[in-house]
Design an enzyme around this catalytic site. Sequence first.
Site: not given
Ligand code: WQD
Length: 340
Positions: A12, A14, A126, A128, A151, A155, A233, A298-299
Site C-alpha cells: 500500500g 505507506i 492515527s 484520529t 474506522y 485505531k 491540518r 460531516p465529521g
Molecule cells: C484534509 C482536509 C477536508 C478532501 C483522514 C482520516 C484520518 C487519516 C487521514 C487515513 C479536511 C479537506 C478534503 C476534499 C477538502 N486516515 N478536504 N476537499 O480528514 O484530515 O484525515 O485521512 O487513512 O484518520 O480521517 O484528511 O485529506 O480527507 O482532509 O476540502 O476533496 O481537507 O475537509 O479539512 P482528514 P483529508
Amino acid sequence: MKKTVLVSGGAGFIGSHVTVELTQAGYDVVIADNFSNCDETNYKGVCAILGRELPLIKMDFCDKAAVDALFAKYPIDAVIHFAAFKAVGESVAEPLKYYRNNLLSFINILDAAREKGGCNVLFSSSATVYGQTDQLPVTEESPRQPAESPYGNTKTMCEDILRDSVKAYPGVRGIALRYFNPIGAHPSALIGELPRGVPNNLVPFITQTAIGRRECLSVFGNDYPTPDGTCLRDFIDIVDLAKAHVCAVTRMCENKMKQEYEIFNVGTGKPLSVLELITAFEKVNGVKLNWKYAPRRPGDITAIWADPTRAEKELGWKAQRSTEETLAAAWAWEKKLAGK
Ligand code: WQD
C-alpha cells in the site's frame, strides 16, 4: 545479524514507502498483502527503487493459519501492521466490515507474536484518536476522544489491544505511531498514493483535479474558526513518515525502549490550512487548480496538529522535507501515472 521485519499491507501507500526505507537502512523486509485495496504497482516500484525483488506473500491477516505459516517460515524480529481498511465514510456505512477486518487481523498478529514467545510490534495509528480537540498542538498525553467513525474507533481499539497484550505476554513489545496527514510520494516517482475511485483525501483530489481526471476540487467549509476559514491540518511527508518507522523499529530491536508500550506522534508540528496547501501546490508546480467552496464535510474536525517533541527526543526523528518538496513529489507521481 540482519533483522527481519514483516510489513503487513506492504504493497500500500505507506507500507511501500516504509519498505523502501527499512531495506535501505539494512533490514530484511517481508511484504504481505491481500491486495484488497491496491494492485502491484507500488510493489513493482519498490523493487525498481531497490534494484531487487523482495519476498511478497499474498495473504489475508484475518486468516490465522496463514499468519501462523508466515511466522513459521520467516525469522520475524518485528512486525509493522498497516493492513487495514481506511475509508472513513465506508466505515460508517459498514461498521462490522471495519471492526472484523481491522481488529481480527491485528489480534492474529499479536497472537502469533505471543505464541512465538515475543516479538516487536509497530501499530499504524492515527491522530484520529484525539477526536475534536481544543488543546493544540496535541501531545501523546492529550486525551483520546471518541472517534468520529468506526474506522477511527478501530485505531483506538487496536492501540488498547496492543497496550494490554504487551502487559500480559512476555517478550511482546509495542509502539503505536500516530500519523497526522501523510501526503506526497517517493522522489523517484516510482511509488505513491493510488486511491481507488474518487479520492477521499485532499492531496490525491488536488493532483487528480490538476491532471484533469476530476473537474473541480471542493473545499469543504470556509466558515471554520481558523484564520482563513478552512480546516487546519499537519501534513507530513510520506518519506519522512516512513523514516519514523525505521527509528521506531530500531528502538524496539535494539532494546532501547523505556517502556514496553510507547506512543509517538508523527507530524511536523506546523499547521497548514486547506487553502494554504492548495496555494502552495499551485505555486510550486506552476499549475492553476479549479476549486470552489462547498459545505462542510460531516465529521471533519476544525484543526489538529502534532507536538512532535517526544519523537524528536526519543526516536531522534524529525520531519525534514518542505511542503513544497512534498507537493512537487505528489505532482510528479500523478503525472507519471498519467504517462505525462
Ligand atoms: C484534509 C482536509 C477536508 C478532501 C483522514 C482520516 C484520518 C487519516 C487521514 C487515513 C479536511 C479537506 C478534503 C476534499 C477538502 N486516515 N478536504 N476537499 O480528514 O484530515 O484525515 O485521512 O487513512 O484518520 O480521517 O484528511 O485529506 O480527507 O482532509 O476540502 O476533496 O481537507 O475537509 O479539512 P482528514 P483529508
